[in-house]
Structure formats: structure tokens, C-alpha cells
Write a protein that holds these residues in place. Structure first.
Motif, short mmCIF file in Angstrom:
data_model
loop_
_atom_site.label_atom_id
_atom_site.label_comp_id
_atom_site.label_asym_id
_atom_site.label_seq_id
_atom_site.Cartn_x
_atom_site.Cartn_y
_atom_site.Cartn_z
N GLU A 6 -5.47 6.88 2.07
CA GLU A 6 -6.32 6.12 2.97
C GLU A 6 -5.77 6.07 4.39
O GLU A 6 -6.52 6.04 5.36
CB GLU A 6 -6.50 4.70 2.44
N ASN A 7 -4.46 6.05 4.52
CA ASN A 7 -3.85 5.93 5.83
C ASN A 7 -2.47 6.57 5.81
O ASN A 7 -1.92 6.88 4.75
CB ASN A 7 -3.73 4.45 6.24
N ASP A 16 0.83 -1.21 0.00
CA ASP A 16 0.00 0.00 0.00
C ASP A 16 0.86 1.26 0.00
O ASP A 16 0.51 2.25 -0.65
CB ASP A 16 -0.92 0.02 1.23
N ASP A 38 -9.80 -7.07 7.66
CA ASP A 38 -9.61 -7.20 6.21
C ASP A 38 -8.51 -6.29 5.68
O ASP A 38 -8.26 -6.23 4.47
CB ASP A 38 -10.92 -6.91 5.47
N SER A 42 -1.38 4.37 -1.87
CA SER A 42 -2.64 4.50 -1.14
C SER A 42 -2.41 4.78 0.34
O SER A 42 -3.32 5.23 1.04
CB SER A 42 -3.49 3.24 -1.31
N THR A 88 -8.35 -2.95 5.74
CA THR A 88 -8.77 -1.59 5.45
C THR A 88 -8.65 -0.72 6.70
O THR A 88 -8.72 -1.21 7.82
CB THR A 88 -10.21 -1.56 4.93
N PRO A 128 -5.78 -0.88 11.40
CA PRO A 128 -6.38 -1.69 10.34
C PRO A 128 -7.44 -2.65 10.88
O PRO A 128 -7.31 -3.19 11.98
CB PRO A 128 -5.19 -2.46 9.78
#
Length: 362
Positions: free
Chosen positions: A244-245, A190, A277, A195, A279, A274
Motif C-alpha cells: 500500500e505504501n 503496517d 484515517d 502492508s 490510509t 497518509p
């Protein structure tokens, strides 16, 4: 996959036309190079038109190509006729993004002190964030020198973007070098894909370069996790909402750590914990207390960060945080130097054009 050879252009470069799969292509072979069997794509530029794998392919998209058994082929690895990623193509792609995406919006975002949304994702999708990392973790498998040349291209157009990319790499490097396989497989794809962004948290209000006075603490929790509390300053990418993070690599002390730099360990602390899964889930007690007001690089936010019982995991061995930091800093010094080269080159070119066009006297 058959090729039709074209006439050399004005620079003596040979052009070939044909298909790679269902994609019509034009391949430019630099002068002095022969198109031979088992050749590789180091000196090949490939432009695509049409569709590939069900998606539109724009002019300028790069593929790794070469010749094997008399035909052009694309592949992922080296050996057995497989072709590795095109280094020239990476630099050309970086220059295209710098010229067409970054250069037109520099003035606006520097004035507004904002980082352009979508640029980091673009760099990630283009593979420019992952160049020097192994392919098994989502990297490009390229030499570090190629990554440095990409930074030079970005810095020549927009120093704040190059700094942001460099600091992100600063965070990926110790995770790649000292992290466990579980940490690498969980976070690196990631981060290298754009992302999730990385931030490196070292300095504190009372402890800049003198890390003997570092006060951030890490208290052991269940399941091998730690709760970190403290304040860090001058943190590039400390906070933002474009990815996202955010993964913070934080230097801190364990409760039983010895005094001085030998008691410092390195921890991975995400902005969002997290879910099962993978996310991003709930907030992790990581907050921006203030944003620094700088003379330059205004599009890249530099933050004061608070960690309030933030959950993290140790990277490497306890008490070895300084070793990880210096390993990372040795590579970062080179990347900062190459950014200076890019800025200097841009300044020279601008001055040369100005001097050439300026009318003086009669």
C-alpha cells in the motif's frame, strides 16, 4: 484441552493429541524433553486442522503453546502460565514458506527480473518480518538471533527475497530505535505486518561512502514537517506497487546544518502522504528515475530515486542521522553475513548432491 500421549516415533520424539480451544492438534515434543506443568513452547511444534476464530486453519499453522495446571493453553505473553511464541515453529514456518512458496518460482522471477507479488504480504502475515520487535508495536518479541536464522532459511532458497526482507528491517530498526512514539505507532504496525515496506536512502551520485558531499536538502515546513529534495541511488525497494505504501528513511541536510557528517539528519518520507484515517493518500513527490541492471539479485529492484519537495518528518534529533545510520548498519552487517551463510549452505548442498549422483568412470 486434555492431552492423550502417543508412542515415541523413530527419533524418540513424543507426540500428544488433544484440543486447543476447539482446534484439534498434534504436538511434537522433542526427545529428552518432558511435558511438565508451566512448560513453554520453545520446543513444541503444533499442527492445526479445521477452523479457528471463524477462519480456515491449514496444516502447518503454528501457535504458541505450553502446559499450565495440567492443560495445554495458548497465550500472548510470558509469566503466569502464558506461553511465548514458538521459536522452533518460526524456523519451521520459514522453511516451509521457503520450500513451498519461494523455491518453485525462483528461476522464473529471476529471469523476468520481477519480485513475486504476494510474497511480502505472506511473510508479514506469517509474522516473519516482525520477529525482533516489541509486541506493543506489532512485533513478535523474539531474540534477534531467531530473525537471523529466518533470514538464513530464506537466503538458502532465494537470496533476492532475503535481501528485500533484510533491507526492510534496515528501515524498521532506526524508526524503532530513534523514532517518537507517535511515529512508531503510526508506521511500525503496517511495516511489520507487510502492508507497508521500508527503503533506506543513503548514497547519492556524487556521495557514495563519502557522505561529506551529501547534497539532499530538508527545508522546514509548518507543523514540524520538512520538504526534501535530492537524488538517491542504489535503493532497494525504492519503488514498487505490491504494498500500500513505501516508507523511505532518508539522510539529508537542514539549511543551517554544519558541513561534513555532523550536519546530516534522518527523515521519514512516505511515497504517499497518509490521510486523516491513516490510509495512503496523495503522491508525495517520490519517483523512481531508473532501475539498475545487476548481475544477480534481479528479482529485487534497485532504484535511482528522486525526491521533489517530498514531505517528511525528522527521526531522532537534528544532526544525529549518522548515529542512527551506524546503529542500523551494525545490525545489518550481521544480517548480510547470515544471508551469505544461507547461500553458501545451499551451494554446498547442491554441490554435494551433484557429486553424489554424478556417474564417473566405470
Amino acid at each position: 484441552d486434555a492431552l492423550e500421549r502417543g508412542l515415541p516415533d523413530e527419533l524418540g520424539h513424543q507426540h500428544f493429541f488433544g484440543l486447543v480451544g476447539e482446534l484439534p492438534v498434534r504436538i511434537e515434543r522433542r526427545a529428552g524433553r518432558q511435558m511438565r506443568d508451566d512448560d513453554v513452547g520453545q520446543h513444541v511444534e503444533l499442527l492445526g486442522f479445521g477452523r479457528r476464530d471463524g477462519h480456515d486453519v491449514g496444516v502447518g499453522e503454528k501457535f504458541a503453546v505450553g502446559v499450565h495446571d495440567g492443560v495445554v493453553k495458548r497465550a500472548r505473553g510470558r509469566g503466569d502460565g502464558a506461553v511465548f511464541r514458538d521459536e522452533v515453529g518460526d524456523l519451521h514456518l520459514a522453511r516451509q514458506i521457503a520450500d513451498k512458496v519461494l523455491a518453485p518460482i525462483v528461476d522464473q522471477h529471476e529471469k523476468e527480473e520481477t519480485y513475486p507479488e504476494g510474497v511480502f504480504a505472506t511473510l508479514g502475515k506469517a509474522g516473519l518480518l516482525s520477529l525482533p520487535y516489541p509486541e506493543e508495536w506489532g512485533g513478535g518479541g523474539q531474540p534477534y538471533e531467531v530473525y537471523l536464522q529466518v533470514l538464513e532459511e530464506l537466503a538458502a532458497r532465494w537470496a533476492a527475497v532475503a535481501v528485500a526482507v533484510s533491507v526492510h528491517g534496515l528501515s524498521c530498526h532506526p524508526l524503532m530505535t530513534f523514532g517518537s512514539d507517535e511515529q512508531r505507532s503510526r508506521w511500525l504496525p503496517d511495516m511489520l505486518g507487510g502492508s507497508t515496506i521500508g527503503a533506506y536512502s543513503l548514497s547519492e551520485p556524487q556521495a557514495g561512502s563519502d557522505l561529506n558531499h551529501m547534497a539532499t536538502r530538508a527545508v522546514p515546513k509548518e507543523n514540524g514537517a520538512y520538504a526534501l529534495s535530492g537524488q538517491k541511488i542504489f535503493i532497494t525497494w525504492g519503488d514498487q506497487e505490491m504494498t500500500e505504501n513505501i516508507v523511505h528513511l532518508v539522510l539529508a541536510r537542514l539549511p543551517d546544518a554544519p558541513k561534513g557528517v555532523k550536519g546530516i539528519s534522518l527523515f521519514l518520507v512516505p511515497k504517499y502522504l497518509p490521510r486523516e484515517d491513516g490510509t495512503p493518500g496523495q503522491s508525495n513527490g517520490v519517483a523512481c528515475a531508473a532501475i539498475e541492471h545487476k548481475m544477480g539479485l534481479k528479482a529485487s529492484a534497485t532504484c535511482q530515486m528522486n525526491f521533489d519537495d517530498s514531505i517528511g518528518w525528522i527521526v531522532g534529533e537534528p544532526g544525529k542521522g549518522m548515529a542512527a545510520m551506524f546503529t542500523m548498519m551494525n545490525t545489518e552487517r550481521v544480517s548480510v553475513g547470515i544471508q551469505g551463510l544461507g547461500v553458501g549452505e545451499a551451494a554446498y548442498q547442491a554441490a554435494a548432491w551433484y557429486a553424489k549422483d554424478r556417474i564417473q568412470g566405470r
